[in-house]
Write a protein that holds these residues in place. Structure first.
Motif: not given
Length: 51
Positions: A20-29, A35-39
């Motif tokens: 599958r593919s999924f969307d997540a947030w990544k920090c630039t620093c 992602d929802p599973t990590i949270l």
């Protein structure tokens, strides 16, 4: 969105798995990925007692 780890800027990114593919947030620093599973796992483990 601000990174909970370093307060840096986060951006949306699409990740691909074998199935599958999924969307997540990544920090630039610092490179933190959320992602929802990590949270959900962090919220569940946050209430556990260590020691």
């Amino acid at each position: 969105m601000k990174c909970p780890k370093c307060k840096g800027r986060m951006f949306a990114e699409k990740y691909y798995d074998f199935v599958r593919s999924f969307d997540a947030w990544k920090c630039t620093c610092c490179g933190e990925v959320l992602d929802p599973t990590i949270l959900a796992n962090r919220a569940r483990n946050h209430n556990s007692y260590l020691g």
